[in-house]
Motif scaffolding. Structure first.
Motif, PDB file in Angstrom:
ATOM      1  N   GLY A  16       0.835  -1.202   0.000  1.00  0.00           N
ATOM      2  CA  GLY A  16       0.000   0.000   0.000  1.00  0.00           C
ATOM      3  C   GLY A  16       0.866   1.247   0.000  1.00  0.00           C
ATOM      4  N   ARG A  17       0.323   2.343  -0.499  1.00  0.00           N
ATOM      5  CA  ARG A  17       1.102   3.580  -0.602  1.00  0.00           C
ATOM      6  C   ARG A  17       1.129   4.329   0.728  1.00  0.00           C
ATOM      7  NH1 ARG A  17       0.445   7.111  -5.835  1.00  0.00           N
ATOM      8  NH2 ARG A  17       2.533   7.619  -5.110  1.00  0.00           N
ATOM      9  N   SER A  18       2.228   5.025   0.975  1.00  0.00           N
ATOM     10  CA  SER A  18       2.418   5.717   2.244  1.00  0.00           C
ATOM     11  C   SER A  18       1.886   7.145   2.186  1.00  0.00           C
ATOM     12  CB  SER A  18       3.901   5.750   2.615  1.00  0.00           C
ATOM     13  OG  SER A  18       4.602   6.637   1.745  1.00  0.00           O
ATOM     14  N   GLN A  19       1.726   7.741   3.370  1.00  0.00           N
ATOM     15  CA  GLN A  19       1.295   9.136   3.444  1.00  0.00           C
ATOM     16  C   GLN A  19       2.333  10.078   2.845  1.00  0.00           C
ATOM     17  OE1 GLN A  19       0.573   8.450   7.655  1.00  0.00           O
ATOM     18  NE2 GLN A  19      -1.382   9.537   7.472  1.00  0.00           N
ATOM     19  N   ASP A  20       3.609   9.758   3.045  1.00  0.00           N
ATOM     20  CA  ASP A  20       4.668  10.603   2.485  1.00  0.00           C
ATOM     21  C   ASP A  20       4.604  10.644   0.961  1.00  0.00           C
ATOM     22  OD1 ASP A  20       6.061  11.478   4.856  1.00  0.00           O
ATOM     23  OD2 ASP A  20       6.747   9.428   5.100  1.00  0.00           O
ATOM     24  N   GLU A  21       4.381   9.481   0.344  1.00  0.00           N
ATOM     25  CA  GLU A  21       4.288   9.412  -1.114  1.00  0.00           C
ATOM     26  C   GLU A  21       3.121  10.255  -1.628  1.00  0.00           C
ATOM     27  OE1 GLU A  21       5.530   5.190  -2.839  1.00  0.00           O
ATOM     28  OE2 GLU A  21       4.125   4.996  -1.164  1.00  0.00           O
ATOM     29  N   ILE A  22       1.969  10.094  -0.991  1.00  0.00           N
ATOM     30  CA  ILE A  22       0.770  10.807  -1.447  1.00  0.00           C
ATOM     31  C   ILE A  22       0.926  12.311  -1.232  1.00  0.00           C
ATOM     32  CG2 ILE A  22      -1.729  11.025  -1.175  1.00  0.00           C
ATOM     33  CD1 ILE A  22      -0.655   8.345  -2.372  1.00  0.00           C
ATOM     34  N   ALA A  23       1.490  12.706  -0.110  1.00  0.00           N
ATOM     35  CA  ALA A  23       1.707  14.130   0.164  1.00  0.00           C
ATOM     36  C   ALA A  23       2.576  14.760  -0.914  1.00  0.00           C
ATOM     37  CB  ALA A  23       2.352  14.302   1.536  1.00  0.00           C
ATOM     38  N   GLN A  24       3.626  14.053  -1.314  1.00  0.00           N
ATOM     39  CA  GLN A  24       4.539  14.576  -2.325  1.00  0.00           C
ATOM     40  C   GLN A  24       3.891  14.606  -3.709  1.00  0.00           C
ATOM     41  OE1 GLN A  24       8.340  12.636  -2.362  1.00  0.00           O
ATOM     42  NE2 GLN A  24       9.039  13.672  -4.200  1.00  0.00           N
ATOM     43  N   PHE A  26       0.723  14.725  -4.594  1.00  0.00           N
ATOM     44  CA  PHE A  26      -0.471  15.555  -4.782  1.00  0.00           C
ATOM     45  C   PHE A  26      -0.387  16.884  -4.046  1.00  0.00           C
ATOM     46  CE2 PHE A  26      -1.800  11.162  -5.509  1.00  0.00           C
ATOM     47  CZ  PHE A  26      -2.441  11.277  -6.739  1.00  0.00           C
ATOM     48  N   ASN A  27       0.805  17.218  -3.578  1.00  0.00           N
ATOM     49  CA  ASN A  27       1.030  18.510  -2.914  1.00  0.00           C
ATOM     50  C   ASN A  27       0.065  18.699  -1.752  1.00  0.00           C
ATOM     51  OD1 ASN A  27       2.392  20.948  -2.555  1.00  0.00           O
ATOM     52  ND2 ASN A  27       0.939  22.074  -3.851  1.00  0.00           N
ATOM     53  N   LEU A  28       0.009  17.699  -0.883  1.00  0.00           N
ATOM     54  CA  LEU A  28      -0.872  17.735   0.284  1.00  0.00           C
ATOM     55  C   LEU A  28      -0.047  17.766   1.567  1.00  0.00           C
ATOM     56  CD1 LEU A  28      -3.280  14.868  -0.853  1.00  0.00           C
ATOM     57  CD2 LEU A  28      -3.807  17.305  -0.902  1.00  0.00           C
ATOM     58  N   LYS A  29      -0.673  18.165   2.656  1.00  0.00           N
ATOM     59  CA  LYS A  29      -0.018  18.089   3.958  1.00  0.00           C
ATOM     60  C   LYS A  29      -0.177  16.671   4.506  1.00  0.00           C
ATOM     61  CE  LYS A  29      -0.861  22.924   5.251  1.00  0.00           C
ATOM     62  NZ  LYS A  29      -1.540  23.812   6.233  1.00  0.00           N
ATOM     63  N   LYS A  30       0.932  16.096   4.966  1.00  0.00           N
ATOM     64  CA  LYS A  30       0.904  14.717   5.459  1.00  0.00           C
ATOM     65  C   LYS A  30      -0.120  14.545   6.571  1.00  0.00           C
ATOM     66  CE  LYS A  30       3.843  11.159   7.540  1.00  0.00           C
ATOM     67  NZ  LYS A  30       5.206  10.783   7.975  1.00  0.00           N
ATOM     68  N   GLU A  31      -0.208  15.538   7.451  1.00  0.00           N
ATOM     69  CA  GLU A  31      -1.108  15.409   8.607  1.00  0.00           C
ATOM     70  C   GLU A  31      -2.588  15.443   8.207  1.00  0.00           C
ATOM     71  OE1 GLU A  31       0.503  19.717   8.550  1.00  0.00           O
ATOM     72  OE2 GLU A  31       1.242  17.681   8.184  1.00  0.00           O
ATOM     73  N   ASP A  32      -2.883  15.905   6.986  1.00  0.00           N
ATOM     74  CA  ASP A  32      -4.272  15.960   6.532  1.00  0.00           C
ATOM     75  C   ASP A  32      -4.700  14.688   5.807  1.00  0.00           C
ATOM     76  OD1 ASP A  32      -4.529  18.511   7.540  1.00  0.00           O
ATOM     77  OD2 ASP A  32      -4.012  19.492   5.640  1.00  0.00           O
ATOM     78  N   THR A 320      -9.326   5.084  -6.733  1.00  0.00           N
ATOM     79  CA  THR A 320      -8.266   5.339  -5.754  1.00  0.00           C
ATOM     80  C   THR A 320      -7.505   6.615  -6.100  1.00  0.00           C
ATOM     81  OG1 THR A 320      -6.774   3.831  -6.967  1.00  0.00           O
ATOM     82  CG2 THR A 320      -7.968   2.935  -5.080  1.00  0.00           C
ATOM     83  N   PHE A 321      -7.330   6.892  -7.388  1.00  0.00           N
ATOM     84  CA  PHE A 321      -6.639   8.113  -7.797  1.00  0.00           C
ATOM     85  C   PHE A 321      -7.444   9.341  -7.392  1.00  0.00           C
ATOM     86  CE2 PHE A 321      -5.714  11.500 -10.877  1.00  0.00           C
ATOM     87  CZ  PHE A 321      -4.338  11.599 -10.735  1.00  0.00           C
ATOM     88  N   GLU A 322      -8.753   9.326  -7.630  1.00  0.00           N
ATOM     89  CA  GLU A 322      -9.599  10.465  -7.265  1.00  0.00           C
ATOM     90  C   GLU A 322      -9.612  10.692  -5.757  1.00  0.00           C
ATOM     91  OE1 GLU A 322     -11.039  12.701  -9.200  1.00  0.00           O
ATOM     92  OE2 GLU A 322     -10.129  11.692 -10.930  1.00  0.00           O
ATOM     93  N   LEU A 323      -9.597   9.607  -4.998  1.00  0.00           N
ATOM     94  CA  LEU A 323      -9.558   9.727  -3.539  1.00  0.00           C
ATOM     95  C   LEU A 323      -8.209  10.244  -3.071  1.00  0.00           C
ATOM     96  CD1 LEU A 323     -11.461   6.457  -2.570  1.00  0.00           C
ATOM     97  CD2 LEU A 323     -12.281   8.792  -2.221  1.00  0.00           C
ATOM     98  N   MET A 324      -7.128   9.765  -3.696  1.00  0.00           N
ATOM     99  CA  MET A 324      -5.790  10.225  -3.309  1.00  0.00           C
ATOM    100  C   MET A 324      -5.616  11.718  -3.532  1.00  0.00           C
ATOM    101  SD  MET A 324      -2.941   7.286  -4.148  1.00  0.00           S
ATOM    102  CE  MET A 324      -3.500   6.867  -5.787  1.00  0.00           C
ATOM    103  N   LYS A 325      -6.186  12.227  -4.596  1.00  0.00           N
ATOM    104  CA  LYS A 325      -6.111  13.664  -4.867  1.00  0.00           C
ATOM    105  C   LYS A 325      -6.717  14.472  -3.736  1.00  0.00           C
ATOM    106  CE  LYS A 325      -8.090  14.045  -8.916  1.00  0.00           C
ATOM    107  NZ  LYS A 325      -8.553  14.606 -10.213  1.00  0.00           N
ATOM    108  N   ARG A 326      -7.648  13.843  -3.028  1.00  0.00           N
ATOM    109  CA  ARG A 326      -8.344  14.514  -1.928  1.00  0.00           C
ATOM    110  C   ARG A 326      -7.805  14.092  -0.555  1.00  0.00           C
ATOM    111  NH1 ARG A 326     -11.321  13.782  -6.346  1.00  0.00           N
ATOM    112  NH2 ARG A 326     -12.991  15.252  -6.913  1.00  0.00           N
TER     113      ARG A 326
END
Length: 366
Positions: A16-24, A26-32, A320-326
């Motif tokens: 499974g993908r990590s929070q760090d990967e998704i934050a980077q 999709f330009n998101l804050k890891k804590e969100d 999953t891509f649409e959810l990751m963007k959010r």
């Protein structure tokens, strides 16, 4: 440099993908970011484990315990077995599986995995020249196709992997079924993966006293909240455990993992609360997802829920891509053999995170 033939032919395991990967990405804050993709304990580790780690840091210049007798005793007490029926693994349950393979697998042996199930069994055993043979889960009935297990057995079969509750379906296998398979195949090692047994409140540990060919895998990465410390353990008759100790790495558990595990088992209040919260979260998610048109969740006895999404018009990768963007991580199950492109898996979170996930899921689907 040419790799071994089996390594050259193998596909990499897809975690499974990590929070760090998704934050980077999709330009998101890891804590969100809300993570529902890796079946972890979202409430964190035991406070007693964290305090023990702080105290032990000053000793990490020393080698860890090798016999792990104190921890083995706590594991045996927790499981309700003898100390001599327990083996501890570093790197989570994965090391336990690896040591099983090193101990019992010869090149050319076969092992049976019903699909879909946890694919890391296949990834590990193929490295030692073993060949996977596939049985099946009946997705219509949401149960193990027992006949397919018996049909897959040959004179080359060395192991049968049976995950209960099964990942990703959340299905339990009846103890009578497991006993029947073990009794009819005494020369085959029946490996029951109980990584999620606390959430089902069902265990098959009594079978290790009844059958000399039953091995139970467990982990501290789920209810016990130590996924990042990589601790697993196995339960079996004394003969199997003794053989495995001949192969097992001497210092596979770090000092910090040792004290974290020891103090988690002693924190019974934390364990009971983790189980209760996990079951509540699972029920909430199942109830809410069931209300959403186009989603077909499987009832689960684990800390995750498998969802068929074909009627939504999305593939798993698209959703999953649409959810990751959010900022929502769920598991795209396309990589699971035995599932097509229309399945996702979600795992428990805090109720606050669950509610936010449901809101965003509805937003995406609408």
């Amino acid at each position: 440099m040419k790799a071994r033939k089996i390594v050259d032919e193998m596909d990499s395991y897809v975690p499974g993908r990590s929070q760090d990967e998704i934050a980077q990405d999709f330009n998101l804050k890891k804590e969100d970011i809300i993570k529902l993709g890796s079946n972890e304990n979202p409430w964190g580790p035991s406070p007693k484990a964290m305090e023990a780690i702080k105290e032990e840091i000053k000793s990490i210049n020393r080698y860890p315990e090798s016999q792990l007798k104190e921890l083995v005793h706590e594991m045996a007490k927790y499981a309700g077995v003898k100390d001599s029926q327990v083996i501890v693994g570093g790197d989570g349950a994965d090391e336990v599986i690896d040591v099983l393979a090193k101990t019992f697998i010869d090149e050319g042996d076969e092992f049976i995995v019903p699909l879909p199930s946890y694919m890391y069994y296949e990834y590990l055993l193929q490295q030692y020249g073993a060949k996977p043979v596939y049985a099946r889960w009946d997705l219509e009935k949401n149960e193990l196709d027992v006949d397919s297990i018996f049909e897959a057995i040959s004179d080359k079969t060395k192991m049968i992997f049976l995950c209960s509750p099964n990942n990703p379906t959340g299905t339990l296998i009846e103890k009578e079924v497991l006993a029947d398979i073990a009794s009819k195949n005494p020369e085959v090692l029946i490996i029951i993966d109980e990584a999620y047994f606390e959430y089902s409140e069902v265990t098959n540990k009594d079978l290790i006293n009844e059958f000399g060919n039953v091995f139970i895998i467990r982990t501290m990465s789920k209810v016990l909240g130590l996924a990042g410390m990589r601790i697993g353990y196995g339960l079996a008759c004394e003969e199997i455990i003794e053989y495995m100790h001949r192969i097992k790495p001497v210092f596979s558990l770090t000092r910090l993992s040792f004290v974290a595990a020891l103090n988690t088992f002693r924190d019974t209040e934390y364990i009971e609360e983790s189980i209760q919260k996990g079951i509540e979260s699972r029920q909430y998610l199942y109830d809410e997802v069931s209300k959403i048109e186009g989603l077909n969740p499987f009832p689960s006895k684990s800390n995750f829920i498998l969802i068929r999404i074909k009627d939504t018009g999305f593939t798993a990768s698209e959703l999953t891509f649409e959810l990751m963007k959010r900022g929502i991580i769920v598991r795209d199950c396309t990589s699971f053999k035995g599932l097509d492109d229309y399945w996702i898996r979600i795992s428990i979170c805090t109720l606050e995170e669950d509610k936010k996930f449901i809101e965003i899921l509805k937003e995406v689907l609408n």
